[in-house]
Design a protein around this motif. Structure first.
Motif, PDB file in Angstrom:
ATOM      1  N   VAL A   1       5.609   8.850  -1.862  1.00 21.41           N
ATOM      2  CA  VAL A   1       5.810   9.331  -0.500  1.00 21.41           C
ATOM      3  C   VAL A   1       6.230   8.202   0.430  1.00 21.41           C
ATOM      4  CG1 VAL A   1       4.729  10.429   1.501  1.00 21.41           C
ATOM      5  CG2 VAL A   1       4.153  11.214  -0.809  1.00 21.41           C
ATOM      6  N   ALA A   2       5.435   7.127   0.457  1.00 24.98           N
ATOM      7  CA  ALA A   2       5.724   6.041   1.388  1.00 24.98           C
ATOM      8  C   ALA A   2       4.961   4.805   0.951  1.00 24.98           C
ATOM      9  CB  ALA A   2       5.337   6.425   2.813  1.00 24.98           C
ATOM     10  N   ALA A   3       5.438   3.649   1.404  1.00 26.43           N
ATOM     11  CA  ALA A   3       4.751   2.397   1.105  1.00 26.43           C
ATOM     12  C   ALA A   3       4.998   1.399   2.221  1.00 26.43           C
ATOM     13  CB  ALA A   3       5.225   1.824  -0.230  1.00 26.43           C
TER      14      ALA A   3
ATOM     15  N   TRP B   1       0.990  -5.025  -6.424  1.00 29.36           N
ATOM     16  CA  TRP B   1       1.591  -6.325  -6.105  1.00 29.36           C
ATOM     17  C   TRP B   1       3.094  -6.169  -6.006  1.00 29.36           C
ATOM     18  CZ3 TRP B   1      -0.406 -11.189  -5.115  1.00 29.36           C
ATOM     19  CH2 TRP B   1       0.490 -12.253  -5.179  1.00 29.36           C
ATOM     20  N   GLU B   2       3.625  -6.400  -4.809  1.00 21.85           N
ATOM     21  CA  GLU B   2       5.069  -6.309  -4.565  1.00 21.85           C
ATOM     22  C   GLU B   2       5.663  -5.017  -5.146  1.00 21.85           C
ATOM     23  OE1 GLU B   2       6.356  -8.012  -2.451  1.00 21.85           O
ATOM     24  OE2 GLU B   2       5.811 -10.124  -2.499  1.00 21.85           O
ATOM     25  N   ALA B   3       4.936  -3.952  -5.041  1.00 20.97           N
ATOM     26  CA  ALA B   3       5.304  -2.719  -5.739  1.00 20.97           C
ATOM     27  C   ALA B   3       6.459  -1.966  -5.072  1.00 20.97           C
ATOM     28  CB  ALA B   3       4.088  -1.810  -5.880  1.00 20.97           C
ATOM     29  N   GLY B   4       6.524  -1.991  -3.768  1.00 19.20           N
ATOM     30  CA  GLY B   4       7.587  -1.267  -3.083  1.00 19.20           C
ATOM     31  C   GLY B   4       7.570   0.206  -3.418  1.00 19.20           C
ATOM     32  N   ALA B   5       8.751   0.769  -3.586  1.00 22.59           N
ATOM     33  CA  ALA B   5       8.861   2.199  -3.857  1.00 22.59           C
ATOM     34  C   ALA B   5       8.821   2.526  -5.346  1.00 22.59           C
ATOM     35  CB  ALA B   5      10.151   2.744  -3.257  1.00 22.59           C
ATOM     36  N   ARG B   6       9.177   1.553  -6.177  1.00 23.40           N
ATOM     37  CA  ARG B   6       9.329   1.871  -7.608  1.00 23.40           C
ATOM     38  C   ARG B   6       8.494   0.988  -8.521  1.00 23.40           C
ATOM     39  NH1 ARG B   6      13.843   5.076  -8.228  1.00 23.40           N
ATOM     40  NH2 ARG B   6      15.230   5.185  -6.418  1.00 23.40           N
ATOM     41  N   GLY B   7       7.673   0.119  -7.933  1.00 25.84           N
ATOM     42  CA  GLY B   7       6.899  -0.797  -8.749  1.00 25.84           C
ATOM     43  C   GLY B   7       5.614  -0.198  -9.277  1.00 25.84           C
TER      44      GLY B   7
ATOM     45  N   MET C   1       0.869  -1.170   0.000  1.00 23.45           N
ATOM     46  CA  MET C   1       0.000   0.000   0.000  1.00 23.45           C
ATOM     47  C   MET C   1       0.908   1.223   0.000  1.00 23.45           C
ATOM     48  SD  MET C   1      -3.016  -1.171  -0.054  1.00 23.45           S
ATOM     49  CE  MET C   1      -3.918   0.321   0.339  1.00 23.45           C
ATOM     50  N   GLY C   2       0.667   2.090  -0.950  1.00 27.63           N
ATOM     51  CA  GLY C   2       1.530   3.247  -1.096  1.00 27.63           C
ATOM     52  C   GLY C   2       0.778   4.551  -0.973  1.00 27.63           C
TER      53      GLY C   2
ATOM     54  N   TYR D   1       8.941   1.712   2.906  1.00 30.89           N
ATOM     55  CA  TYR D   1       9.785   2.625   2.147  1.00 30.89           C
ATOM     56  C   TYR D   1       9.279   4.036   2.421  1.00 30.89           C
ATOM     57  CZ  TYR D   1      11.184  -1.465  -0.603  1.00 30.89           C
ATOM     58  OH  TYR D   1      11.653  -2.693  -1.003  1.00 30.89           O
ATOM     59  N   ILE D   2      10.192   4.950   2.601  1.00 30.09           N
ATOM     60  CA  ILE D   2       9.845   6.348   2.847  1.00 30.09           C
ATOM     61  C   ILE D   2      10.703   7.218   1.945  1.00 30.09           C
ATOM     62  CG2 ILE D   2       9.742   8.220   4.534  1.00 30.09           C
ATOM     63  CD1 ILE D   2       7.844   6.088   5.305  1.00 30.09           C
ATOM     64  N   ALA D   3      10.070   8.162   1.286  1.00 37.25           N
ATOM     65  CA  ALA D   3      10.823   9.078   0.427  1.00 37.25           C
ATOM     66  C   ALA D   3      11.743   9.959   1.267  1.00 37.25           C
ATOM     67  CB  ALA D   3       9.865   9.956  -0.377  1.00 37.25           C
TER      68      ALA D   3
END
Length: 120
Positions: free
Chosen positions: A47-49, A99-105, A33-34, A58-60
């Protein structure tokens, strides 16, 4: 997957807000969730996920140390706690799921956005 973001508003610089994103539909632990934001005249930025399962985050860099992302799995809700807000944080904030997106997906599902305005 349906997402509904809320909690935006007007706040003075230095203040705090907490955004919430309620998710419904078919999600699994593999989803991230981002939170993203888009300021007037600018491109949307990450911003964050947080991962549903395991809670990896993950945080920007632009918000690190001021914003915190968390989740409540029982309520299918993700939160973005925003402290020490600055006028440059003014933007429409969107929550998204990928799905498994992280910060760049790739984030396939998006909420409607909630406006955060920080006055100086």
């Amino acid at each position: 997957v349906q997402l509904q973001a809320f909690g935006g508003g007007l706040v003075q610089a230095g203040g705090s807000l907490r955004l919430s994103c309620a998710a419904s539909g078919r999600t699994s632990g593999n989803y991230y969730m981002g939170w993203f934001r888009q300021a007037p005249g600018k491109e949307r930025e990450f911003v964050a996920a947080i991962r549903w399962s395991g809670g990896s985050t993950y945080i920007a860099d632009s918000v690190k140390g001021r914003f915190t992302i968390s989740r409540d799995n029982a309520k299918n809700t993700v939160f973005l706690q925003m402290n020490s807000l600055k006028p440059e944080d003014t933007a429409v904030y969107y929550c998204a799921a990928g799905w498994e997106a992280g910060a760049r997906g790739v984030y396939d599902y998006w909420g409607q956005g909630t406006l955060v305005t920080v006055s100086s």
